[in-house]
Design an enzyme around this catalytic site. Structure first.
Site, mmCIF file in Angstrom:
data_model
loop_
_atom_site.group_PDB
_atom_site.id
_atom_site.type_symbol
_atom_site.label_atom_id
_atom_site.label_comp_id
_atom_site.label_asym_id
_atom_site.label_seq_id
_atom_site.Cartn_x
_atom_site.Cartn_y
_atom_site.Cartn_z
ATOM 1 N N SER A 167 -4.956 -6.674 9.786
ATOM 2 C CA SER A 167 -6.138 -5.876 9.487
ATOM 3 C C SER A 167 -7.129 -5.978 10.653
ATOM 4 O O SER A 167 -6.775 -5.663 11.789
ATOM 5 C CB SER A 167 -6.737 -6.308 8.141
ATOM 6 O OG SER A 167 -7.618 -5.328 7.639
ATOM 7 N N GLU A 229 -0.050 1.835 2.504
ATOM 8 C CA GLU A 229 -1.381 1.782 3.125
ATOM 9 C C GLU A 229 -1.913 3.165 3.462
ATOM 10 O O GLU A 229 -3.120 3.376 3.525
ATOM 11 C CB GLU A 229 -1.336 0.918 4.391
ATOM 12 C CG GLU A 229 -1.008 -0.529 4.092
ATOM 13 C CD GLU A 229 -1.277 -1.434 5.279
ATOM 14 O OE1 GLU A 229 -2.464 -1.614 5.607
ATOM 15 O OE2 GLU A 229 -0.317 -1.958 5.864
ATOM 16 N N HIS A 267 -1.599 -2.980 1.648
ATOM 17 C CA HIS A 267 -2.342 -3.633 2.735
ATOM 18 C C HIS A 267 -2.283 -5.157 2.643
ATOM 19 O O HIS A 267 -2.241 -5.834 3.667
ATOM 20 C CB HIS A 267 -3.803 -3.160 2.704
ATOM 21 C CG HIS A 267 -4.606 -3.594 3.890
ATOM 22 N ND1 HIS A 267 -4.294 -3.199 5.181
ATOM 23 C CD2 HIS A 267 -5.707 -4.385 3.997
ATOM 24 C CE1 HIS A 267 -5.180 -3.731 6.023
ATOM 25 N NE2 HIS A 267 -6.033 -4.448 5.330
#
Length: 286
Positions: A167, A229, A267
């Site tokens: 991330s 995602e 995610h």
């Protein structure tokens, strides 16, 4: 005849004598950075074998509060039979924060470059973002404070160093690749937040490609996302795929790239499978 009461007492005694669960061959300590005077909780897992002649490979892991245990266990299990799994025993150095939670807001400063306010995504809570723009100071901490300490404690193979981030941590990994490609040999950017200041990262990428014309390097880059995602994050999957395609054009200059979409993962759920894939990728030398 079995004495059941004795068995019960033994179980109760064991429970009373219990305590916190700890991972074998691991430790943690606090460290302060000289560049920005910020404090980090450093987690270290060491192999239970003697180092090879060149030293242990090393993996520097961001957001260690959330994933250090996952990676430490994965390496401990998968490196028992390297000839079957393709995973080498390695020292894992997790960089985290002084919190018992999985994340700290300090990561926003450490993992981001200075970017124009107009390019920042909207905060999900509608509030201002925490302080941003400390990526260079954080990289300096890793290179000038953390690495020397680890190398004093362990015989490290400086030709087999990996950095792993997810991330915003994945964004930082890309910044480190572009700004300091000689710092690591393997760069793992999971679900990278390229949309944070994309123009800044693109300029860094251009400078990196230009530098490679003069100074080829040898690096492995793993870019990976979860299939789901794309429904929740602004162009995250497309950005990562497009970057992988551009970097693959630098193969003749020493850049080896792999892009992977993990089917059925989002995610956060992508992390354990990404860690397993990253361990093999790093052991292959990219």
């Amino acid at each position: 005849m079995v004495d059941l009461s004795r068995e019960a007492r033994t179980t109760e005694e064991k429970a009373a004598a219990g305590g916190l669960v700890t991972l074998p061959q691991t430790e943690r300590r606090m460290m302060r950075s000289r560049a920005a005077n910020r404090e980090y909780q450093i987690f270290v897992a060491k192999p239970d074998i003697e180092p090879p002649p060149a030293g242990y490979p090393v993996i520097y892991l961001l957001d260690a509060n959330s994933v250090f245990g996952t990676m430490a266990e994965a390496v401990r299990l998968q490196s028992r039979r390297p000839e079957k799994t393709g995973v080498s025993p390695a020292v894992i150095v997790g960089i985290g924060y002084d919190t018992d939670g999985p994340f700290s807001n300090d990561r926003y400063y450490d993992f981001t470059m200075p970017v124009p306010a107009a390019e920042l995504p909207q905060s999900p809570r509608g509030t201002d973002w925490p302080e941003l723009g400390g990526a260079d100071a954080f990289l300096k901490f890793i290179e000038e404070d953390l690495k020397p300490e680890i190398e004093r404690e362990f015989r490290i193979d400086r030709g087999r160093q990996t950095i792993f981030g997810h991330s915003l941590g994945g964004l930082f990994v890309l910044h480190a690749l572009f700004a300091s490609p000689g710092s690591f040999q393997t760069y793992v950017a999971g679900s990278p937040s390229i949309h944070w200041g994309k123009s800044v990262l693109l300029e860094e990428e251009r400078q990196f490609a230009s530098r490679l014309e003069r100074e080829p390097c040898s690096v492995g880059v793993l870019l990976a996302v979860g299939e789901h995602e794309k429904h929740h994050h602004s162009h995250m999957n497309d950005n990562a795929k497009e970057l992988a395609e551009r970097l693959s054009e630098l193969a003749s200059r020493g850049v080896r790239v792999r892009f992977h979409v993990f089917e059925g993962e989002g995610h956060v759920s992508v992390l354990p499978v990404l860690i397993s894939r990253a361990l093999r990728f790093a052991s292959e030398g990219g």
